[in-house]
Design an enzyme around this catalytic site. Structure first.
Site, PDB file in Angstrom:
ATOM      1  N   GLU A  72      10.199   1.132  10.160  1.00  0.00           N
ATOM      2  CA  GLU A  72      11.283   2.064   9.800  1.00  0.00           C
ATOM      3  C   GLU A  72      10.677   3.445   9.914  1.00  0.00           C
ATOM      4  OE1 GLU A  72      14.327   1.392   9.175  1.00  0.00           O
ATOM      5  OE2 GLU A  72      14.368  -0.729   8.644  1.00  0.00           O
ATOM      6  N   CYS A 124      14.504  10.408   5.808  1.00  0.00           N
ATOM      7  CA  CYS A 124      14.442  10.052   7.232  1.00  0.00           C
ATOM      8  C   CYS A 124      15.797  10.143   7.911  1.00  0.00           C
ATOM      9  CB  CYS A 124      13.887   8.645   7.374  1.00  0.00           C
ATOM     10  SG  CYS A 124      14.766   7.468   6.332  1.00  0.00           S
ATOM     11  N   LYS A 151       0.866  -1.187   0.000  1.00  0.00           N
ATOM     12  CA  LYS A 151       0.000   0.000   0.000  1.00  0.00           C
ATOM     13  C   LYS A 151       0.899   1.233   0.000  1.00  0.00           C
ATOM     14  CE  LYS A 151      -1.594   3.171   2.404  1.00  0.00           C
ATOM     15  NZ  LYS A 151      -1.726   4.332   1.535  1.00  0.00           N
ATOM     16  N   SER A 175       6.088   7.631   9.379  1.00  0.00           N
ATOM     17  CA  SER A 175       6.345   8.452  10.566  1.00  0.00           C
ATOM     18  C   SER A 175       6.262   7.614  11.840  1.00  0.00           C
ATOM     19  CB  SER A 175       5.320   9.586  10.623  1.00  0.00           C
ATOM     20  OG  SER A 175       4.021   9.016  10.698  1.00  0.00           O
ATOM     21  N   THR A 176       6.930   8.106  12.871  1.00  0.00           N
ATOM     22  CA  THR A 176       6.892   7.422  14.168  1.00  0.00           C
ATOM     23  C   THR A 176       5.453   7.406  14.706  1.00  0.00           C
ATOM     24  OG1 THR A 176       9.182   7.939  14.618  1.00  0.00           O
ATOM     25  CG2 THR A 176       7.802   7.524  16.536  1.00  0.00           C
ATOM     26  N   GLU A 177       4.738   8.489  14.443  1.00  0.00           N
ATOM     27  CA  GLU A 177       3.350   8.578  14.935  1.00  0.00           C
ATOM     28  C   GLU A 177       2.497   7.425  14.383  1.00  0.00           C
ATOM     29  OE1 GLU A 177       1.516  12.133  13.505  1.00  0.00           O
ATOM     30  OE2 GLU A 177      -0.454  11.529  14.284  1.00  0.00           O
ATOM     31  N   GLU A 193      10.989  16.180  13.962  1.00  0.00           N
ATOM     32  CA  GLU A 193      11.351  15.899  12.571  1.00  0.00           C
ATOM     33  C   GLU A 193      10.636  16.902  11.661  1.00  0.00           C
ATOM     34  OE1 GLU A 193       9.858  12.312  10.688  1.00  0.00           O
ATOM     35  OE2 GLU A 193      11.876  11.888   9.958  1.00  0.00           O
TER      36      GLU A 193
HETATM   37  P1  NAP Z   1       3.177   8.606   7.104  1.00  0.00           P
HETATM   38  O1  NAP Z   1       2.257   9.753   7.103  1.00  0.00           O
HETATM   39  O2  NAP Z   1       3.451   7.923   8.385  1.00  0.00           O
HETATM   40  O3  NAP Z   1       2.583   7.560   6.026  1.00  0.00           O
HETATM   41  C1  NAP Z   1       3.263   6.387   5.692  1.00  0.00           C
HETATM   42  C2  NAP Z   1       2.283   5.382   5.142  1.00  0.00           C
HETATM   43  O4  NAP Z   1       1.377   4.985   6.161  1.00  0.00           O
HETATM   44  C3  NAP Z   1       1.425   5.897   3.996  1.00  0.00           C
HETATM   45  O5  NAP Z   1       1.243   4.883   3.049  1.00  0.00           O
HETATM   46  C4  NAP Z   1       0.120   6.225   4.691  1.00  0.00           C
HETATM   47  O6  NAP Z   1      -0.992   6.222   3.815  1.00  0.00           O
HETATM   48  C5  NAP Z   1       0.046   5.087   5.679  1.00  0.00           C
HETATM   49  N1  NAP Z   1      -0.858   5.318   6.818  1.00  0.00           N
HETATM   50  C6  NAP Z   1      -1.303   6.491   7.298  1.00  0.00           C
HETATM   51  N2  NAP Z   1      -2.141   6.276   8.355  1.00  0.00           N
HETATM   52  C7  NAP Z   1      -2.207   4.941   8.533  1.00  0.00           C
HETATM   53  C8  NAP Z   1      -2.899   4.089   9.448  1.00  0.00           C
HETATM   54  N3  NAP Z   1      -3.671   4.593  10.411  1.00  0.00           N
HETATM   55  N4  NAP Z   1      -2.738   2.752   9.333  1.00  0.00           N
HETATM   56  C9  NAP Z   1      -1.948   2.239   8.380  1.00  0.00           C
HETATM   57  N5  NAP Z   1      -1.286   2.991   7.467  1.00  0.00           N
HETATM   58  C10 NAP Z   1      -1.399   4.327   7.550  1.00  0.00           C
HETATM   59  O7  NAP Z   1       4.606   8.995   6.497  1.00  0.00           O
HETATM   60  P2  NAP Z   1       4.944   9.851   5.213  1.00  0.00           P
HETATM   61  O8  NAP Z   1       4.568  11.266   5.494  1.00  0.00           O
HETATM   62  O9  NAP Z   1       4.427   9.197   3.991  1.00  0.00           O
HETATM   63  O10 NAP Z   1       6.544   9.705   5.180  1.00  0.00           O
HETATM   64  C11 NAP Z   1       7.387  10.489   5.951  1.00  0.00           C
HETATM   65  C12 NAP Z   1       7.810   9.768   7.212  1.00  0.00           C
HETATM   66  O11 NAP Z   1       8.410   8.515   6.879  1.00  0.00           O
HETATM   67  C13 NAP Z   1       8.883  10.538   7.967  1.00  0.00           C
HETATM   68  O12 NAP Z   1       8.588  10.493   9.336  1.00  0.00           O
HETATM   69  C14 NAP Z   1      10.155   9.758   7.656  1.00  0.00           C
HETATM   70  O13 NAP Z   1      11.161   9.888   8.613  1.00  0.00           O
HETATM   71  C15 NAP Z   1       9.641   8.355   7.569  1.00  0.00           C
HETATM   72  N6  NAP Z   1      10.563   7.524   6.793  1.00  0.00           N
HETATM   73  C16 NAP Z   1      11.335   6.606   7.450  1.00  0.00           C
HETATM   74  C17 NAP Z   1      12.254   5.844   6.747  1.00  0.00           C
HETATM   75  C18 NAP Z   1      13.127   4.822   7.430  1.00  0.00           C
HETATM   76  O14 NAP Z   1      13.699   3.983   6.734  1.00  0.00           O
HETATM   77  N7  NAP Z   1      13.244   4.834   8.738  1.00  0.00           N
HETATM   78  C19 NAP Z   1      12.377   6.012   5.362  1.00  0.00           C
HETATM   79  C20 NAP Z   1      11.569   6.953   4.736  1.00  0.00           C
HETATM   80  C21 NAP Z   1      10.661   7.699   5.458  1.00  0.00           C
HETATM   81  P3  NAP Z   1      -1.601   7.619   3.249  1.00  0.00           P
HETATM   82  O15 NAP Z   1      -0.532   8.221   2.426  1.00  0.00           O
HETATM   83  O16 NAP Z   1      -2.773   7.174   2.483  1.00  0.00           O
HETATM   84  O17 NAP Z   1      -1.936   8.445   4.444  1.00  0.00           O
END
Ligand code: NAP
Length: 505
Positions: A260, A294, A185, A239-241, A395
């Site tokens: 991650e 990240c 997804k 995200s961590t959240e 972040e």
């Molecule tokens: P995000 O808002 O946490 O979303 C990530 C994924 O989770 C998206 O596909 C999102 O779908 C989905 N999602 C949202 N709410 C959900 C729920 N309640 N249940 C299940 N899935 C859900 O993160 P982002 O804004 O796309 O990416 C940025 C974050 O990713 C940053 O915090 C970054 O540090 C982190 N990141 C970490 C790494 C690592 O390797 N550690 C690498 C890259 C990025 P929708 O888009 O449809 O909301």
């Protein structure tokens, strides 16, 4: 590449076919460079999730992929890598019009990473011990014991917007190498490249139903996947959240999870650092992909003896980064992903000013020909940041660098570790022995010395503390996509050799 686009429609890719969502609804995918709609994607529902999981489960149980030999799976994975190479231009285009990433990033980093990840993961899987024999043991009767690795079943991968293809592949490659089926997804802002990837996999010979892509809201589709009883593992990057939510939601079915998550890396610049390497290295570390990485070096800790010259040179070199359209090969930095993200980053910039950080350069939405309708932010440097400021602790996920001063190295290490995150860190110094000693004291899953953003498919990647759980890449990743079974076979037909019987008789 032409910057003109026409709106394309994308269904989901399930069981080897393009399938519109059950409810027929769609959502818009925008180009962050100008805010225009470039595609419509299916807005899946929980019903679509059930259908995708059912078909992936049937594929898994049929053995068409899960029972293939490791060698056969490797060959198909290698031909999948070949298909990606063949269709690289199309993938670059789809990502270029929807992710805000520059063609230099997509072509120069993402596509190469995708291909290498598939090839190297496939080849590494041939060396992974699927069966291990333990020495014969006499305790409780002689036995021969085999440790057997088995695929998990259906895996769900939930990916973020910043590296849609690479981060999907970090999950797809080990999952399919071990014989699992997978449902990806992608983030709703960036589903296009991942959908194309699934089509290429089928063309390369991956059986239908092994690799599926479902599109729709995380809060709906993502959650339905995480809670589904037939999903055996969730591999999440984001995200961590949201990672914390996923961990909670997985508890009801005791699902395996790898997470991650976010980061707030510190780069420590020692007094003997080579400026020729350090200045561009720090800027690449923080401004690559408009800071939406990240493991970006968002905090830079500079020794007091070189503090002002480093700031001066960072600011001067920042001016050389060209903002522009992602499809223009001369562009060094594109827009951030969305208006929402842009406003979030601009709010952080305001908070930095309010909390007393010194704005050295940037600090606002970028303006100029070709930029006005896009979500562009000037590369921004704050000096005199203290680690208690919001910009140092939270972040930002945008092009904002926080520069801090330190006196003693222990102070720098404490500041670097004074965060809930622990994904990456780095040291810039001519003395690599000292730098490597410092690396052992930093609480981070990856530490770079005179380097940043360098990955190897054979080196695990993941976070300490609230940056994650488990690791991607490396041989260890196969542990994350397999169950481990012990098969203990008695080597005796004599009851007198079975001491355990004495426990009750
Ligand atoms: P995000 O808002 O946490 O979303 C990530 C994924 O989770 C998206 O596909 C999102 O779908 C989905 N999602 C949202 N709410 C959900 C729920 N309640 N249940 C299940 N899935 C859900 O993160 P982002 O804004 O796309 O990416 C940025 C974050 O990713 C940053 O915090 C970054 O540090 C982190 N990141 C970490 C790494 C690592 O390797 N550690 C690498 C890259 C990025 P929708 O888009 O449809 O909301």
């Amino acid at each position: 590449m032409s910057t003109e686009t026409k709106v394309q429609e994308f269904a989901q890719f399930i069981n080897g076919e393009w399938k519109p969502g059950c409810g027929g609804a769609t959502f818009d995918v925008l180009n962050p460079a100008d805010g225009e709609v470039v595609a419509k994607a299916s807005k899946a529902t929980a019903e679509d999730v059930n259908m995708a999981v059912q078909s992936a489960k049937e594929t898994f149980e049929s053995g068409v992929w899960s029972k293939k030999s490791q060698k056969e799976r490797t060959q198909i994975m290698l031909s999948f890598a070949g298909k990606i190479k063949e269709h690289a231009q199309e993938l670059i285009y789809l990502e270029g019009i929807s992710t805000g990433a520059t063609v230099r990033k997509i072509g120069g980093a993402d596509i190469m990473q995708l291909i290498l990840c598939l090839q190297q993961t496939a080849n590494m899987s041939l060396k992974y011990e699927m069966t291990e024999h333990l020495p014969v043991m006499e305790t409780f009767g002689p036995n021969r014991t085999q440790l057997v690795r088995e695929p998990l079943g259906v895996v769900a991968a939930i990916t973020p917007f910043n590296f849609p293809l690479v981060l999907a592949m970090w999950k797809i490659a080990p999952a399919i190498a071990m014989g699992n089926s997978i449902i990806v997804k992608p983030a709703s802002d960036t589903p296009l490249g991942t959908l194309k990837l699934a089509e290429l996999a089928i063309e390369a010979g991956l059986p239908k139903g092994v690799f599926n892509v479902i599109t729709g809201l995380g809060s709906e589709v993502g959650e339905a996947l995480v809670k589904h009883p037939d999903i055996r593992k969730v591999a999440f990057t984001g995200s961590t959240e949201i990672g914390k939510k996923i961990m909670e939601q997985s508890a009801s079915t005791v699902k395996k999870v790898t997470l991650e998550l976010g980061g707030k890396a510190a780069a420590i610049v020692l007094p003997d650092a080579d400026f020729e390497l350090t200045i561009p290295g720090v800027l690449l570390g923080v401004f690559f992909h408009a800071g939406q990485v990240c493991e970006a070096s968002t905090r830079v800790l500079v020794h007091e003896s070189i503090y002002e010259p480093v700031i001066e040179q960072l600011a001067a070199m920042t001016e050389k980064i060209k903002l522009g359209h992602p499809l223009d090969p001369s562009t060094g930095m594109g827009p951030v992903i969305s208006e929402k993200q842009m406003n979030k980053v601009l709010d952080y910039i305001e908070s930095g000013k309010d909390e007393g950080a010194r704005l050295v350069c940037g600090g606002k939405r970028a303006e100029g020909p070709g930029l006005d309708n896009g979500y562009y932010i000037e590369p921004t440097i704050f000096a005199d940041v203290t680690n208690d400021m919001r910009i140092a602790q939270e972040e930002i996920f945008g092009p904002v660098l926080c520069v801090m001063k330190y006196k003693e190295i222990d102070e720098a290490i404490n500041i670097a570790n004074d965060t809930n995150y622990g994904l990456s860190a780095g040291i810039w110094s001519r003395d690599v022995t000292t730098a490597n000693e410092i690396a052992t004291k930093l609480e981070a899953g990856t530490v770079w010395v005179n380097e940043w953003h360098v990955f190897r498919n054979d080196a695990p990647f993941g976070g300490y503390k609230e940056s994650g759980l488990g690791r991607e890449l490396g041989m260890q990743v196969f542990n994350e996509y397999t169950e481990l079974k012990s098969i203990i076979t008695s080597l005796t037909t004599e009851n007198k050799q079975r001491q355990a019987l004495g426990l009750i008789f």
